[in-house]
Scaffold this active site. Structure first.
Site, mmCIF file in Angstrom:
data_model
loop_
_atom_site.group_PDB
_atom_site.id
_atom_site.type_symbol
_atom_site.label_atom_id
_atom_site.label_comp_id
_atom_site.label_asym_id
_atom_site.label_seq_id
_atom_site.Cartn_x
_atom_site.Cartn_y
_atom_site.Cartn_z
ATOM 1 N N TYR A 130 0.789 -1.229 0.000
ATOM 2 C CA TYR A 130 0.000 0.000 0.000
ATOM 3 C C TYR A 130 0.824 1.283 0.000
ATOM 4 O O TYR A 130 0.257 2.366 -0.084
ATOM 5 C CB TYR A 130 -0.959 -0.003 1.195
ATOM 6 C CG TYR A 130 -1.907 -1.171 1.160
ATOM 7 C CD1 TYR A 130 -2.923 -1.231 0.219
ATOM 8 C CD2 TYR A 130 -1.776 -2.226 2.059
ATOM 9 C CE1 TYR A 130 -3.795 -2.309 0.172
ATOM 10 C CE2 TYR A 130 -2.642 -3.311 2.021
ATOM 11 C CZ TYR A 130 -3.642 -3.344 1.076
ATOM 12 O OH TYR A 130 -4.502 -4.409 1.026
ATOM 13 N N ASN A 160 -13.122 3.551 -2.465
ATOM 14 C CA ASN A 160 -12.237 2.410 -2.235
ATOM 15 C C ASN A 160 -12.895 1.635 -1.095
ATOM 16 O O ASN A 160 -12.720 1.981 0.070
ATOM 17 C CB ASN A 160 -10.831 2.866 -1.852
ATOM 18 C CG ASN A 160 -9.890 1.694 -1.654
ATOM 19 O OD1 ASN A 160 -10.327 0.571 -1.435
ATOM 20 N ND2 ASN A 160 -8.596 1.966 -1.706
ATOM 21 N N HIS A 167 -15.293 -7.158 -1.876
ATOM 22 C CA HIS A 167 -15.440 -8.555 -2.260
ATOM 23 C C HIS A 167 -16.739 -9.206 -1.797
ATOM 24 O O HIS A 167 -17.049 -10.308 -2.235
ATOM 25 C CB HIS A 167 -14.235 -9.342 -1.753
ATOM 26 C CG HIS A 167 -12.950 -8.614 -2.013
ATOM 27 N ND1 HIS A 167 -12.488 -8.370 -3.291
ATOM 28 C CD2 HIS A 167 -12.074 -8.016 -1.172
ATOM 29 C CE1 HIS A 167 -11.359 -7.675 -3.216
ATOM 30 N NE2 HIS A 167 -11.092 -7.443 -1.943
ATOM 31 N N ASP A 210 -25.803 -2.088 -3.486
ATOM 32 C CA ASP A 210 -27.182 -1.597 -3.558
ATOM 33 C C ASP A 210 -27.255 -0.088 -3.330
ATOM 34 O O ASP A 210 -28.030 0.606 -4.001
ATOM 35 C CB ASP A 210 -28.068 -2.311 -2.538
ATOM 36 C CG ASP A 210 -28.440 -3.727 -2.944
ATOM 37 O OD1 ASP A 210 -28.266 -4.090 -4.125
ATOM 38 O OD2 ASP A 210 -28.898 -4.485 -2.056
ATOM 39 N N HIS A 229 -8.614 1.057 -6.196
ATOM 40 C CA HIS A 229 -7.820 0.213 -5.293
ATOM 41 C C HIS A 229 -6.359 0.585 -5.455
ATOM 42 O O HIS A 229 -5.870 0.719 -6.584
ATOM 43 C CB HIS A 229 -8.028 -1.270 -5.606
ATOM 44 C CG HIS A 229 -9.435 -1.698 -5.382
ATOM 45 N ND1 HIS A 229 -9.940 -1.924 -4.124
ATOM 46 C CD2 HIS A 229 -10.457 -1.880 -6.251
ATOM 47 C CE1 HIS A 229 -11.218 -2.246 -4.236
ATOM 48 N NE2 HIS A 229 -11.557 -2.214 -5.510
ATOM 49 N N LEU A 230 -5.669 0.756 -4.339
ATOM 50 C CA LEU A 230 -4.249 1.110 -4.376
ATOM 51 C C LEU A 230 -3.424 0.006 -5.012
ATOM 52 O O LEU A 230 -2.528 0.262 -5.809
ATOM 53 C CB LEU A 230 -3.746 1.399 -2.958
ATOM 54 C CG LEU A 230 -4.406 2.598 -2.265
ATOM 55 C CD1 LEU A 230 -4.071 2.604 -0.784
ATOM 56 C CD2 LEU A 230 -3.980 3.892 -2.926
ATOM 57 N N SER A 231 -3.720 -1.229 -4.641
ATOM 58 C CA SER A 231 -2.990 -2.375 -5.190
ATOM 59 C C SER A 231 -3.787 -2.971 -6.347
ATOM 60 O O SER A 231 -4.977 -2.696 -6.502
ATOM 61 C CB SER A 231 -2.772 -3.437 -4.107
ATOM 62 O OG SER A 231 -4.009 -3.998 -3.709
#
Length: 144
Positions: free
Chosen positions: A22, A74, A80, A87, A100-102
């Protein structure tokens, strides 16, 4: 143009948690960077973070009621499995980019699937904090 940036669980630990994944910048440095770059782009950027799913949903709802033009999210690990965040994003119909950073597709198998991305106009993954800047540019160009 008003943009809400929402960061999910454990992102407050940036600079502490898994620096090799990160990065070394702490959370406040990343937020300052996002706000500075947003200002350069002529955007009003407000940033929020929570480790609690319901609070993240409330941020999304507030983006609607406070008339934000776009959302950058993020969702962290909620990416996941949070149908509730999916929703909420679908419900408010505000253009949203997932960041997402990675690169989640180069990590553990359970991180490869995003249940929240289908509620977004796009996903940016693997570019570190620059992903937020890419998302701001994308929203600025998409919303015009």
């Amino acid at each position: 143009m008003k943009i809400m940036v929402i960061n999910g669980p454990n992102l407050n630990l940036l600079g502490i948690r898994e620096k090799e994944i990160y990065g070394a910048k702490d959370f406040n440095q990343v937020i300052d960077y996002i706000k500075e770059e947003g200002k350069e782009l002529g955007l009003e950027v407000n940033c929020f973070q929570s480790n609690i799913e319901g609070e993240i949903i409330n941020f999304i709802h507030n983006a609607y009621f406070e008339k934000y033009d776009g959302i950058i999210i993020n969702p962290g690990a909620y990416t996941h499995y949070s149908i509730a965040i999916y929703d909420a994003l679908k419900g408010v119909e505000i253009p949203t980019v997932e960041v997402h950073l990675s690169n989640i597709h180069k990590r553990e198998e359970f991180r490869h699937k995003s249940v929240t991305a289908p509620a977004c106009i796009g996903q940016i993954s693997g570019f570190g904090e620059y992903g937020y800047i890419m998302a701001m540019n994308a929203l600025k160009n998409k919303i015009k």
